[in-house]
Design a protein around this motif. Structure first.
Motif, PDB file in Angstrom:
ATOM      1  N   CYS A  76      26.414  -1.749  20.224  1.00  0.00           N
ATOM      2  CA  CYS A  76      27.852  -1.511  20.370  1.00  0.00           C
ATOM      3  C   CYS A  76      28.362  -0.731  19.165  1.00  0.00           C
ATOM      4  N   HIS A 130      31.224  -0.971  17.907  1.00  0.00           N
ATOM      5  CA  HIS A 130      32.201  -1.777  17.163  1.00  0.00           C
ATOM      6  C   HIS A 130      31.543  -2.573  16.044  1.00  0.00           C
ATOM      7  N   GLU A 131      30.563  -3.420  16.372  1.00  0.00           N
ATOM      8  CA  GLU A 131      29.906  -4.227  15.338  1.00  0.00           C
ATOM      9  C   GLU A 131      28.404  -4.328  15.550  1.00  0.00           C
ATOM     10  N   CYS A 140      30.160  -5.634  26.013  1.00  0.00           N
ATOM     11  CA  CYS A 140      29.484  -6.090  24.805  1.00  0.00           C
ATOM     12  C   CYS A 140      29.527  -7.620  24.732  1.00  0.00           C
ATOM     13  N   LYS A 176      29.512  -9.493  22.142  1.00  0.00           N
ATOM     14  CA  LYS A 176      30.132 -10.047  20.943  1.00  0.00           C
ATOM     15  C   LYS A 176      31.649 -10.166  21.041  1.00  0.00           C
ATOM     16  N   HIS A 177      32.334  -9.079  21.392  1.00  0.00           N
ATOM     17  CA  HIS A 177      33.795  -9.106  21.440  1.00  0.00           C
ATOM     18  C   HIS A 177      34.357  -8.575  22.756  1.00  0.00           C
ATOM     19  N   ASN A 178      33.520  -8.459  23.770  1.00  0.00           N
ATOM     20  CA  ASN A 178      33.935  -8.070  25.122  1.00  0.00           C
ATOM     21  C   ASN A 178      34.483  -6.655  25.239  1.00  0.00           C
ATOM     22  N   GLY A 179      34.163  -5.792  24.300  1.00  0.00           N
ATOM     23  CA  GLY A 179      34.500  -4.385  24.465  1.00  0.00           C
ATOM     24  C   GLY A 179      33.682  -3.829  25.621  1.00  0.00           C
ATOM     25  N   PRO A 208      37.895  -4.162  21.650  1.00  0.00           N
ATOM     26  CA  PRO A 208      38.062  -3.549  20.343  1.00  0.00           C
ATOM     27  C   PRO A 208      37.255  -2.256  20.143  1.00  0.00           C
TER      28      PRO A 208
END
Length: 102
Positions: free
Chosen positions: A44, A46-47, A63, A65-68, A81
């Motif tokens: 991802c 993002h992170e 994703c 981790k943060h649902n992006g 995000p």
């Protein structure tokens, strides 16, 4: 110079699913949707969470981790995000094998 790399058998991945493929120090995500195959960067934007742990819904990868979400066809970031698109790669099936161009 780009080259086609054999990643896996088509039968190794279920429809509407994703798998991880590592090659030459790079992580890729390989997708199968409606018997079409797609490939993107495997982390991802993002992170750096591995997208192979994510959830595929149609042409969207979420994703873990943060649902992006990203569109797997062109890498577009679809919701926060994430705001940076994924790199994508040409993918095809030949003789029952998934190939990506890197």
């Amino acid at each position: 110079m780009p080259q086609w790399i054999d990643t896996a058998a088509l039968d190794d991945i279920e429809d509407e699913d994703v798998m991880r493929f590592d090659h030459a120090g790079h992580i890729y995500a390989i997708y199968r949707v409606d018997d079409q195959v797609y490939a993107s960067d495997g982390l991802c934007t993002h992170e750096q969470a591995p997208l192979s742990d994510g959830f595929v819904m149609g042409h969207v990868i979420e994703c873990p981790k943060h649902n992006g979400r990203f569109d797997i066809r062109d890498g577009r970031a679809l919701c926060a995000p994430v705001c940076e698109k994924l790199g994508t790669y040409p993918a095809k099936v030949e003789a029952g094998r998934i190939l990506i161009e890197v």
